[in-house]
Write an enzyme that holds these catalytic residues in place. Structure first.
Site, PDB file in Angstrom:
ATOM      1  N   ASP A 130       0.832  -1.209   0.000  1.00 59.71           N
ATOM      2  CA  ASP A 130       0.000   0.000   0.000  1.00 59.71           C
ATOM      3  C   ASP A 130       0.862   1.252   0.000  1.00 59.71           C
ATOM      4  OD1 ASP A 130       0.875  -0.615   2.659  1.00 59.71           O
ATOM      5  OD2 ASP A 130      -0.485   0.951   3.390  1.00 59.71           O
ATOM      6  N   GLU A 131       0.276   2.355  -0.386  1.00 60.97           N
ATOM      7  CA  GLU A 131       0.872   3.694  -0.263  1.00 60.97           C
ATOM      8  C   GLU A 131       2.356   3.690  -0.650  1.00 60.97           C
ATOM      9  OE1 GLU A 131      -1.899   5.585   3.273  1.00 60.97           O
ATOM     10  OE2 GLU A 131      -0.086   4.522   3.865  1.00 60.97           O
TER      11      GLU A 131
END
Length: 760
Positions: free
Chosen positions: A322-323
């Site tokens: 993620d991210e």
């Protein structure tokens, strides 16, 4: 015909849970209550029966539990007795986690086809005992202990019922982890997702790479303090074994390719630019990520995985995903060269390549990967990858439609336990959001978009996440996790048609909170709110009424003389009229007699502050003080380095260049001084994230003591006369508790009490 209908109706009702004496969380599938009880005495015998040692292990766990709380050790046997508790492995019971619990006056019988199911039956049995059974200090009970007659058939809705604990932002010691595992087991939560690596800290010993813990496990925060910690491999084994004994599977998370600045700080050649760096000391998303253009990144990850796999016997392995910003990859020659060789046109596809390659390596180790929903973005996800949907439900829906298994954990639906759970004026700083108990409980992990397409089976289950940017230690973790974790347990275990929030509250507030208290858990009880007001410092000119509200329709008690309220203090029945200076102390009262934290509200009679007819300054005078200022006191004898005029107070926040990573910022302090116009005499409420705000020479808002000043608890009310009033504001630029004040909106908001907010 009528008789037949009534007979069918009675039979149908008999299959529904009847929870008069039964307070079990999560709510069982079928509960049939009888009259009378089984009376347990020190002479009661514990019997285990069935193939293998599973029944014996669960029976011994029960004996030891009861010995801890009562000081009496029941005898175990394999023979029948007149008063007995029987733990039986019964292969005719269908479902690995299913169980049958039967209480008659002569015997308590727990049956399941597996040790796992029998252990859950044991947890339900414990919740039929008085709450003191959870105590870690032996006490002499009034024998015999009465267990109500009941027959329970039960099995879970979902196989994955998990919680995540992030130990990278704030480290949690071994004892704290074990304590949470105990509560998880009591609620039949069976997955512990351990977030061990991130930008702010690497938390697990890797012997091949000692700098990961020598360097990556420690950060020097903006206050100059060294912070960190890590688990040795022996401690990891200890916790994994502790969880396994409670039928909880520990799933490690190794973030790739982003959220790994702590590892890059230890070994800079893992990044595209190979620059010397330190673990991140602010929260948020880091642009510096691992470099998939070079083989050393993959060698590193493979070697780390080689050491992690023997520590975590779970089938599952979380790889984050993620991210992960791809800004550096766009400018990296190595990354672009690899993309060209692979025929990739988007950096998202390069991330897909990383996920796929690491996933294949983990497959050779017998592991199945899980990733956050961003791993869908490249479009070529391995077929057996599991998607954890956190950015709402959409990621989970898309993944299931592509025939991936999914775990639902959307922050938008109350499953991010770092979000506020009540009136933020009563709570410590959180990352934001709003996740009260009823919102968490109401969540159905199978969206209608999947159930209508017959894709229910692809939803493995549900998870609640405890991110720790603003969770400073074990006590704060407990306060955010419980009792929302109990609501989560019921979401994961109990069928949607069998859930009932009112009944859940009854079981929680009358019984389970007492069990948490026996375990010395710092659980959350919502304190009262003030209707229409977001302040603990109220004012009036003649008189005023204060209306209190309770988040869960619980009783409220209060005092007006400055004393601390008790369960026997005045009950709130309606708005309280105040006509003199008063300290209102108020708390929420649970049916079991426990109280929330006390909310203290100062209510003062004020004469409106005198106003000028004309301001002596037009606009605002801004003074800048270069250097590091951590407290207002440090400015006492300082001289301004520069002065300017502005038409807005928020200019104080913009007097230096602040890059997105907030590195190498030339910090400063600034003051703003000017006048504002009050259109009518009255009581006004003020709110600001500035360090301090003074009006007409008196300090009213002081955020200087806030750990991470992204929210204020310093709203206040002031009686002001119509006309011009002097205002003085202080801004301290820097990082406080991992939060850069440069990120704050530093407007001063104000309103006539009960009116609409406006900015000065």
């Amino acid at each position: 015909m009528i008789k037949k209908v009534l007979t069918v109706l009675f039979f149908a009702l008999s299959l529904l849970p009847s929870m008069g004496q039964v307070n079990i969380i999560p709510r069982p599938a079928i509960v049939e209550e009888g009259s009378g009880s089984f009376q347990l005495s020190p002479q009661t015998v514990v019997i285990s029966k069935g193939k293998g040692k599973g029944a014996s292990r669960v029976a011994q766990a029960f004996i030891e539990k009861l010995q801890t709380s009562t000081g009496v050790r029941l005898k175990s046997s394999h023979k029948a007795a007149t008063s007995s508790i029987l733990f039986a492995i019964d292969p005719t019971i269908k479902g690995k986690e299913a169980y049958l619990l039967e209480v008659t006056p002569q015997q308590v019988k727990l049956s399941a086809s597996s040790e796992n199911g029998l252990f859950w039956a044991y947890q339900s049995l414990l919740q039929l005992f008085p709450p003191f059974v959870e105590s870690t200090n032996a006490r002499t009970p009034n024998w015999p202990l009465k267990i109500p007659m009941v027959r329970i058939e039960d099995q879970p809705r979902f196989s994955w019922r998990g919680t995540l604990v992030d130990v990278s932002r704030h480290f949690m010691p071994v004892a704290a982890i074990k304590k949470q595992l105990d509560i998880m087991a009591s609620l039949k939560l069976n997955r512990f997702h351990w977030h061990l690596t991130d930008d702010q800290g690497w938390r697990i010993e890797i012997k091949r790479y000692p700098k990961l813990t020598d360097v990556g496990a420690w950060r020097i925060d903006a206050e100059g303090n060294k912070y960190g910690g890590f688990y040795t491999q022996q401690e990891i084994r200890e916790i994994v074994a502790y969880a396994a004994a409670r039928h909880i599977e520990v799933v490690p998370e190794l973030e790739i390719p982003g959220h790994e600045l702590a590892a890059i700080a230890a070994y800079p050649d893992l990044s595209c630019n190979k620059e010397e760096i330190t673990p991140r000391i602010i929260w948020g998303v880091e642009d510096i990520v691992m470099c998939p253009g070079r083989e050393n990144m993959f060698n590193f990850l493979n070697n780390v995985i080689d050491e992690l796999v023997p520590l975590f016997p779970s089938t599952y392995f979380h790889i984050g995903g993620d991210e992960s910003p791809r800004i550096e990859w766009e400018k990296c020659d190595s990354c672009q060269a690899r993309m060209k060789v692979l025929g990739l046109t988007r950096e998202a596809q390069l991330q897909d390549y990383v996920i796929e390659r690491i996933g294949k390596y983990l497959q050779t180790k017998g592991k199945r990967i899980i990733g956050w929903d961003e791993i869908l973005e490249g479009g070529n996800l391995p077929k057996d990858a599991i998607v954890m949907s956190w950015r709402g439900e959409e990621g989970g829906i898309i993944a299931a439609q592509k025939r991936h298994s999914v775990i639902m954990t959307p922050g938008s639906h109350g499953l991010y336990f770092d979000h506020y759970q009540g009136d933020f004026m009563n709570e410590p700083t959180s990352i934001g959001g709003y996740a009260p108990l009823d919102k968490c409980y109401a969540y159905n992990p199978v969206p209608s978009a999947l159930s209508t397409q017959g894709l229910d089976s692809l939803v493995l289950g549900v998870q609640g996440n405890n991110w720790t940017e603003y969770t400073l230690g074990p006590a704060a973790l407990e306060n955010r996790l419980w009792p929302r974790g109990a609501a989560l347990a019921e979401v994961g275990w109990t069928k949607e048609s069998n859930k009932d929030f009112s009944d859940f509250q009854r079981r929680l507030d009358n019984d389970f909170t007492l069990r948490l208290k026996e375990r010395h858990i710092n659980f959350y009880i919502p304190a009262p709110s003030v209707e229409g007001i977001s302040s603990n410092k109220l004012a009036f000119i003649h008189s005023r009424t204060v209306a209190l509200t309770s988040q869960r329709n619980l009783p409220i008690v209060y005092t007006l003389d400055g004393t601390t309220p008790t369960a026997h203090s005045t009950r709130y029945t309606g708005p309280i009229k105040i006509d003199q200076n008063t300290t209102l102390n108020t708390a929420t009262l649970l049916p079991c007699g426990l109280l929330s934290n006390v909310r203290k509200i100062e209510i003062n009679k004020q004469t409106p502050l005198f106003a000028l007819s004309t301001p002596t300054i037009k606009g605002y005078i801004i003074r800048k003080y270069k250097g590091e200022y951590r407290t207002p006191q440090q400015l006492k004898n300082a001289k301004a380095d520069s002065t300017l005029k502005a038409d807005r107070i928020e200019v104080v926040r913009t007097l230096t260049n602040v890059p997105s990573d907030v590195r190498n910022v030339k910090n400063y302090a600034a003051t703003a001084e000017g006048f504002f116009y009050v259109p009518e005499t009255g009581v006004y409420e003020f709110s600001s994230l500035l360090t301090q705000v003074s009006i007409d020479g008196t300090l009213y808002i002081d955020n200087s003591g806030v750990y991470a000043p992204r929210d204020t608890r310093e709203n206040c009310e002031i009686a002001l006369a119509k006309g011009w009033h002097k205002i003085h504001a202080l801004f301290l630029g820097g990082i406080f508790g991992g939060w850069p004040t440069y990120w704050n909106d530093v407007k001063i908001q104000w309103r006539l009490v009960g009116g609409k907010w406006n900015a000065l």
